[in-house]
Design an enzyme around this catalytic site. Structure first.
Site, PDB file in Angstrom:
ATOM      1  N   GLY A  70     -38.938  81.231 -13.916  1.00 47.79           N
ATOM      2  CA  GLY A  70     -40.231  81.703 -13.436  1.00 47.79           C
ATOM      3  C   GLY A  70     -40.550  83.065 -14.013  1.00 47.79           C
ATOM      4  O   GLY A  70     -39.700  83.711 -14.633  1.00 47.79           O
ATOM      5  N   GLY A 118     -36.191  78.357 -13.075  1.00 50.16           N
ATOM      6  CA  GLY A 118     -37.339  77.470 -12.967  1.00 50.16           C
ATOM      7  C   GLY A 118     -37.361  76.361 -13.996  1.00 50.16           C
ATOM      8  O   GLY A 118     -37.971  75.306 -13.771  1.00 50.16           O
ATOM      9  N   GLU A 141     -29.071  83.298 -10.837  1.00 50.62           N
ATOM     10  CA  GLU A 141     -29.768  84.148  -9.869  1.00 50.62           C
ATOM     11  C   GLU A 141     -28.906  85.232  -9.229  1.00 50.62           C
ATOM     12  O   GLU A 141     -29.401  86.321  -8.921  1.00 50.62           O
ATOM     13  CB  GLU A 141     -30.402  83.274  -8.777  1.00 50.62           C
ATOM     14  CG  GLU A 141     -31.646  82.518  -9.218  1.00 50.62           C
ATOM     15  CD  GLU A 141     -31.339  81.294 -10.064  1.00 50.62           C
ATOM     16  OE1 GLU A 141     -32.277  80.694 -10.602  1.00 50.62           O
ATOM     17  OE2 GLU A 141     -30.145  80.930 -10.185  1.00 50.62           O
ATOM     18  N   ASP A 149     -32.514  78.666  -6.671  1.00 47.36           N
ATOM     19  CA  ASP A 149     -33.595  77.995  -5.954  1.00 47.36           C
ATOM     20  C   ASP A 149     -34.006  76.753  -6.740  1.00 47.36           C
ATOM     21  O   ASP A 149     -33.185  76.135  -7.394  1.00 47.36           O
ATOM     22  CB  ASP A 149     -34.755  78.961  -5.696  1.00 47.36           C
ATOM     23  CG  ASP A 149     -35.447  79.433  -6.964  1.00 47.36           C
ATOM     24  OD1 ASP A 149     -34.811  79.465  -8.028  1.00 47.36           O
ATOM     25  OD2 ASP A 149     -36.651  79.783  -6.893  1.00 47.36           O
TER      26      ASP A 149
END
Length: 360
Positions: A70, A118, A141, A149
């Site tokens: 992302g 992402g 992350e 995520d």
């Protein structure tokens, strides 16, 4: 939808029986922003009812990355400013991840090059997941003060043995061999054969059979060879401290590298991540995992480690984050528990009847 729609950073066009979606931001390693996510959702909505589209092919522009994640700049500015901005991005991104996982037509993801965060979300939940010799996959992350995520915990929890837990806590990167072995990809196709694969799919060929026809041996899977010591270190461990203690007791270079990676990561993110992966092992749908992800990411926006981790790794690149708290011992169980508590505005994803385990 017209034959070619250029939304600048997303290309959506028909190629025979294929609806082709290309994330087109190569200068940023095809990192996803909100406009890109919404453009992809619009294309998927239109192609679902288009009888001329039999298969969706998802790829990235350029030869360096499929999608590096992302838009980290948006997340950082939101962490130090308005949390609502990043939360809106994540709401839409997770909707896209679930849409791709549940799409009624086959989705073939060509994860050629860097595929992280992402990128895993849009690629690794697809019906057919392809890597190449240039592919590097990771959920990194914890290195920036966040937990995996985009449904990544679900994928990692289902990797053989404790390989997924190892990757989550060390922010480890894998090549094509390990990506296939760990269940993050299905097939390895040389980058030079991808164009021919898409041309074949455009004729209306069955994706599962066609992708297999172009697939080749992905090569070595180093993690498979390391499974013995990885399982020994992580299996049954209920705390990150326990994992690190076991790793430190193994007098070999690779466990030592794992200790160094864990020691460098954010203590709070590590503890939240271990619990997240353990909880994901009992989940049966991607929606359940994405709801957990939204809770965790929303809480990390309010935690000082996220902005600090992005600063140290991405903005200033000094690689010297000042985590708060700075040690695992200072992160108590209550602090970890608070990350998983329900939100007043929970992520709302409509579950379909097919369970994630059946879909995969």
């Amino acid at each position: 939808m017209s034959d070619l729609i250029d939304v600048s950073t997303v290309l959506a066009r028909r190629q025979g029986a294929v609806g082709r979606l290309t994330v087109n931001r190569p200068e940023a390693l095809n990192a996803l922003d909100l406009d890109m996510i919404r453009a992809m959702l619009t294309a998927l909505d239109e192609w679902e009812s288009d009888p001329a589209v039999a298969t969706v092919v998802l790829d990235g522009a350029g030869d360096r990355a499929f999608c590096a994640g992302g838009d980290i700049g948006v997340v950082h500015s939101s962490a130090v400013g308005d949390p609502a901005v990043a939360r809106t991005l994540w709401r839409e991104e997770y909707r896209l991840d679930a849409r791709l996982a549940r799409y009624p037509k086959p989705v073939v993801a060509l994860m050629d090059g860097i595929t992280m965060g992402g990128g895993i979300g849009i690629g690794a939940h697809a019906a057919a997941r392809v890597v190449t010799e240039r592919s590097v996959l990771a959920m990194p992350e914890v290195a920036i003060g966040l937990a995996p995520d985009v449904g990544g915990a679900l994928l990692l929890a289902r990797a053989p043995g404790e390989l997924g837990t190892h990757l989550a806590l060390t922010a480890g990167r894998v090549g094509p061999g390990d990506a296939v072995h760990c269940g993050l990809a299905d097939h390895h196709v040389p980058a030079g054969r991808l164009a021919a694969l898409v041309d074949d799919l455009a004729t209306g060929a069955v994706p599962e059979v066609t992708v297999a026809k172009y697939a080749e041996d992905p090569g070595p899977a180093p993690l498979a060879a390391a499974r013995c010591w990885i399982d020994h270190a992580y299996r049954g461990a209920t705390t990150v401290e326990d994992v690190r203690y076991r790793l430190e007791a193994i007098d070999e270079p690779e466990p030592g590298e794992a200790v160094a990676a864990i020691t460098a990561a954010a203590p709070t993110a590590l503890k939240v991540t271990l619990r997240a992966v353990r909880q994901a092992s009992g989940m049966t749908s991607i929606e359940e995992c994405l709801r957990q992800d939204f809770r965790l990411c929303s809480r990390f926006l309010e935690h000082p480690d996220l902005a600090e981790g992005i600063r140290a790794a991405i903005l200033d690149k000094d690689r010297s984050p000042r985590w708060r708290p700075g040690t695992l011992a200072e992160v108590d169980d209550a602090a970890v528990e608070a990350f998983f508590a329900p939100l007043t505005d929970e992520l709302d994803l409509t579950e379909q009847s097919t369970l994630w385990s059946d879909h995969r």
